[in-house]
Design a protein around this motif. Structure first.
Motif, PDB file in Angstrom:
ATOM      1  N   PHE A 286       0.782  -1.227   0.000  1.00 53.56           N
ATOM      2  CA  PHE A 286       0.000   0.000   0.000  1.00 53.56           C
ATOM      3  C   PHE A 286       0.818   1.284   0.000  1.00 53.56           C
ATOM      4  O   PHE A 286       0.603   2.169  -0.800  1.00 53.56           O
ATOM      5  CB  PHE A 286      -0.974   0.007   1.180  1.00 53.56           C
ATOM      6  N   PHE A 287       1.761   1.422   0.903  1.00 51.14           N
ATOM      7  CA  PHE A 287       2.474   2.674   1.087  1.00 51.14           C
ATOM      8  C   PHE A 287       3.740   2.728   0.246  1.00 51.14           C
ATOM      9  O   PHE A 287       4.364   1.711  -0.015  1.00 51.14           O
ATOM     10  CB  PHE A 287       2.874   2.854   2.564  1.00 51.14           C
ATOM     11  N   SER A 288       4.150   3.947  -0.137  1.00 45.98           N
ATOM     12  CA  SER A 288       5.457   4.083  -0.788  1.00 45.98           C
ATOM     13  C   SER A 288       6.551   3.979   0.263  1.00 45.98           C
ATOM     14  O   SER A 288       7.604   3.419   0.011  1.00 45.98           O
ATOM     15  CB  SER A 288       5.545   5.407  -1.550  1.00 45.98           C
ATOM     16  N   ASN A 289       6.327   4.534   1.452  1.00 43.82           N
ATOM     17  CA  ASN A 289       7.222   4.346   2.590  1.00 43.82           C
ATOM     18  C   ASN A 289       6.691   3.136   3.347  1.00 43.82           C
ATOM     19  O   ASN A 289       5.764   3.241   4.130  1.00 43.82           O
ATOM     20  CB  ASN A 289       7.228   5.591   3.481  1.00 43.82           C
ATOM     21  N   LYS A 290       7.249   1.971   3.105  1.00 40.64           N
ATOM     22  CA  LYS A 290       6.668   0.715   3.558  1.00 40.64           C
ATOM     23  C   LYS A 290       6.883   0.402   5.032  1.00 40.64           C
ATOM     24  O   LYS A 290       6.222  -0.457   5.573  1.00 40.64           O
ATOM     25  CB  LYS A 290       7.205  -0.421   2.708  1.00 40.64           C
ATOM     26  N   ILE A 291       7.816   1.078   5.711  1.00 38.07           N
ATOM     27  CA  ILE A 291       8.085   0.795   7.121  1.00 38.07           C
ATOM     28  C   ILE A 291       7.492   1.896   7.992  1.00 38.07           C
ATOM     29  O   ILE A 291       7.742   3.074   7.774  1.00 38.07           O
ATOM     30  CB  ILE A 291       9.594   0.644   7.375  1.00 38.07           C
ATOM     31  N   LYS A 292       6.689   1.495   8.962  1.00 47.42           N
ATOM     32  CA  LYS A 292       6.042   2.420   9.889  1.00 47.42           C
ATOM     33  C   LYS A 292       6.340   1.968  11.313  1.00 47.42           C
ATOM     34  O   LYS A 292       6.385   0.778  11.601  1.00 47.42           O
ATOM     35  CB  LYS A 292       4.518   2.427   9.703  1.00 47.42           C
ATOM     36  N   ILE A 293       6.514   2.922  12.214  1.00 47.20           N
ATOM     37  CA  ILE A 293       6.714   2.636  13.638  1.00 47.20           C
ATOM     38  C   ILE A 293       5.410   2.948  14.369  1.00 47.20           C
ATOM     39  O   ILE A 293       4.805   3.989  14.157  1.00 47.20           O
ATOM     40  CB  ILE A 293       7.863   3.496  14.226  1.00 47.20           C
ATOM     41  N   ARG A 294       4.991   2.018  15.204  1.00 43.61           N
ATOM     42  CA  ARG A 294       3.784   2.198  15.989  1.00 43.61           C
ATOM     43  C   ARG A 294       4.055   1.772  17.427  1.00 43.61           C
ATOM     44  O   ARG A 294       5.123   1.255  17.744  1.00 43.61           O
ATOM     45  CB  ARG A 294       2.634   1.370  15.399  1.00 43.61           C
ATOM     46  N   VAL A 295       3.096   1.985  18.303  1.00 47.38           N
ATOM     47  CA  VAL A 295       3.183   1.560  19.697  1.00 47.38           C
ATOM     48  C   VAL A 295       2.085   0.532  19.939  1.00 47.38           C
ATOM     49  O   VAL A 295       0.940   0.742  19.541  1.00 47.38           O
ATOM     50  CB  VAL A 295       3.020   2.753  20.661  1.00 47.38           C
ATOM     51  N   ASP A 296       2.443  -0.559  20.589  1.00 48.38           N
ATOM     52  CA  ASP A 296       1.490  -1.618  20.903  1.00 48.38           C
ATOM     53  C   ASP A 296       1.277  -1.690  22.413  1.00 48.38           C
ATOM     54  O   ASP A 296       2.242  -1.683  23.187  1.00 48.38           O
ATOM     55  CB  ASP A 296       1.998  -2.973  20.416  1.00 48.38           C
ATOM     56  N   LEU A 297       0.021  -1.770  22.820  1.00 52.74           N
ATOM     57  CA  LEU A 297      -0.375  -1.943  24.218  1.00 52.74           C
ATOM     58  C   LEU A 297      -1.217  -3.210  24.278  1.00 52.74           C
ATOM     59  O   LEU A 297      -2.156  -3.357  23.502  1.00 52.74           O
ATOM     60  CB  LEU A 297      -1.217  -0.759  24.694  1.00 52.74           C
ATOM     61  N   SER A 298      -0.886  -4.114  25.190  1.00 50.74           N
ATOM     62  CA  SER A 298      -1.575  -5.395  25.203  1.00 50.74           C
ATOM     63  C   SER A 298      -1.764  -5.892  26.623  1.00 50.74           C
ATOM     64  O   SER A 298      -1.032  -5.507  27.541  1.00 50.74           O
ATOM     65  CB  SER A 298      -0.755  -6.414  24.397  1.00 50.74           C
ATOM     66  N   THR A 299      -2.723  -6.771  26.789  1.00 47.30           N
ATOM     67  CA  THR A 299      -2.898  -7.506  28.026  1.00 47.30           C
ATOM     68  C   THR A 299      -3.192  -8.957  27.658  1.00 47.30           C
ATOM     69  O   THR A 299      -3.788  -9.233  26.616  1.00 47.30           O
ATOM     70  CB  THR A 299      -4.017  -6.906  28.906  1.00 47.30           C
TER      71      THR A 299
ATOM     72  N   HIS B  52      -5.572 -12.928  24.623  1.00 50.19           N
ATOM     73  CA  HIS B  52      -4.989 -11.586  24.670  1.00 50.19           C
ATOM     74  C   HIS B  52      -5.808 -10.588  23.857  1.00 50.19           C
ATOM     75  O   HIS B  52      -6.560 -10.952  22.963  1.00 50.19           O
ATOM     76  CB  HIS B  52      -3.536 -11.610  24.178  1.00 50.19           C
ATOM     77  N   ILE B  53      -5.618  -9.332  24.227  1.00 51.14           N
ATOM     78  CA  ILE B  53      -6.193  -8.207  23.505  1.00 51.14           C
ATOM     79  C   ILE B  53      -5.080  -7.177  23.353  1.00 51.14           C
ATOM     80  O   ILE B  53      -4.304  -6.955  24.277  1.00 51.14           O
ATOM     81  CB  ILE B  53      -7.430  -7.624  24.227  1.00 51.14           C
ATOM     82  N   LYS B  54      -4.975  -6.598  22.166  1.00 46.63           N
ATOM     83  CA  LYS B  54      -3.886  -5.661  21.872  1.00 46.63           C
ATOM     84  C   LYS B  54      -4.439  -4.481  21.093  1.00 46.63           C
ATOM     85  O   LYS B  54      -5.303  -4.647  20.236  1.00 46.63           O
ATOM     86  CB  LYS B  54      -2.825  -6.409  21.052  1.00 46.63           C
ATOM     87  N   TYR B  55      -3.936  -3.300  21.413  1.00 46.24           N
ATOM     88  CA  TYR B  55      -4.290  -2.099  20.661  1.00 46.24           C
ATOM     89  C   TYR B  55      -3.004  -1.507  20.099  1.00 46.24           C
ATOM     90  O   TYR B  55      -2.031  -1.329  20.816  1.00 46.24           O
ATOM     91  CB  TYR B  55      -5.000  -1.070  21.543  1.00 46.24           C
ATOM     92  N   THR B  56      -3.005  -1.219  18.810  1.00 45.23           N
ATOM     93  CA  THR B  56      -1.849  -0.666  18.125  1.00 45.23           C
ATOM     94  C   THR B  56      -2.168   0.748  17.689  1.00 45.23           C
ATOM     95  O   THR B  56      -3.201   0.996  17.065  1.00 45.23           O
ATOM     96  CB  THR B  56      -1.491  -1.515  16.890  1.00 45.23           C
TER      97      THR B  56
END
Length: 159
Positions: free
Chosen positions: A112-125, A136-140
């Motif tokens: 999809f993206f021209s810049n193919k690498i993205k940094i995100r934050v993941d929060l999970s329990t 488990h449940i995770k929110y990105t």
């Protein structure tokens, strides 16, 4: 796409098989709900959410009784939109059989993206149903343009 996932799983397994004896390797998978900003989305019919699946591998490296490091590599599919999500979690047991996981994730978007690498934050329990099985449940959270946020619900199994 499958060859990328197979190679990534093989690479992760090879790198961490030499890890400490107090580590566990496992698999996980489930359903993924992804939320797009409608003004910025271009995923077909200007949709604001999508439902898909995810699956992959993880390694749980115990540091002490209540704390561990857990890297993962997950393949995520949302219709024709596919990417790899590779979080590195700090995992802490907050109550009996209940863990909180927090960390950055590197995401590689295939098409999809021209810049193919993205940094995100993941929060999970995660709740450990048995020694080997967890729910488990995770929110990105995405920070860059059009980087979607996602909610993941699934199961993990330690091999």
């Amino acid at each position: 796409m499958i060859k990328y996932l197979t190679f990534t799983i093989f690479l992760l397994s090879s790198l961490f098989l030499e890890a400490q004896s107090n580590s566990n390797i496992g698999i996980k998978g489930g359903v993924n709900f992804t939320f797009f900003n409608v003004d910025e989305s271009n995923f077909g019919f200007n949709q604001d959410n999508a439902t898909g699946f995810y699956g992959g591998v993880f390694l749980d490296i115990e540091v002490d009784k209540a704390f561990s490091i857990q890297p993962e590599v997950l393949y995520i599919g949302l219709n024709d939109f596919q990417f790899l999500n590779a979080p590195i979690y700090a995992k802490y047991e907050v109550a009996n059989n209940l863990d909180i996981l927090v960390g950055p994730s590197i995401n590689y978007f295939f098409d999809f993206f021209s810049n193919k690498i993205k940094i995100r934050v993941d929060l999970s329990t995660a709740y450990n149903i048995t020694r080997a099985l967890d729910a488990h449940i995770k929110y990105t959270i995405g920070f860059q343009e059009i980087t979607p946020n996602g909610l993941f619900l699934g199961l993990g199994y330690r091999l």
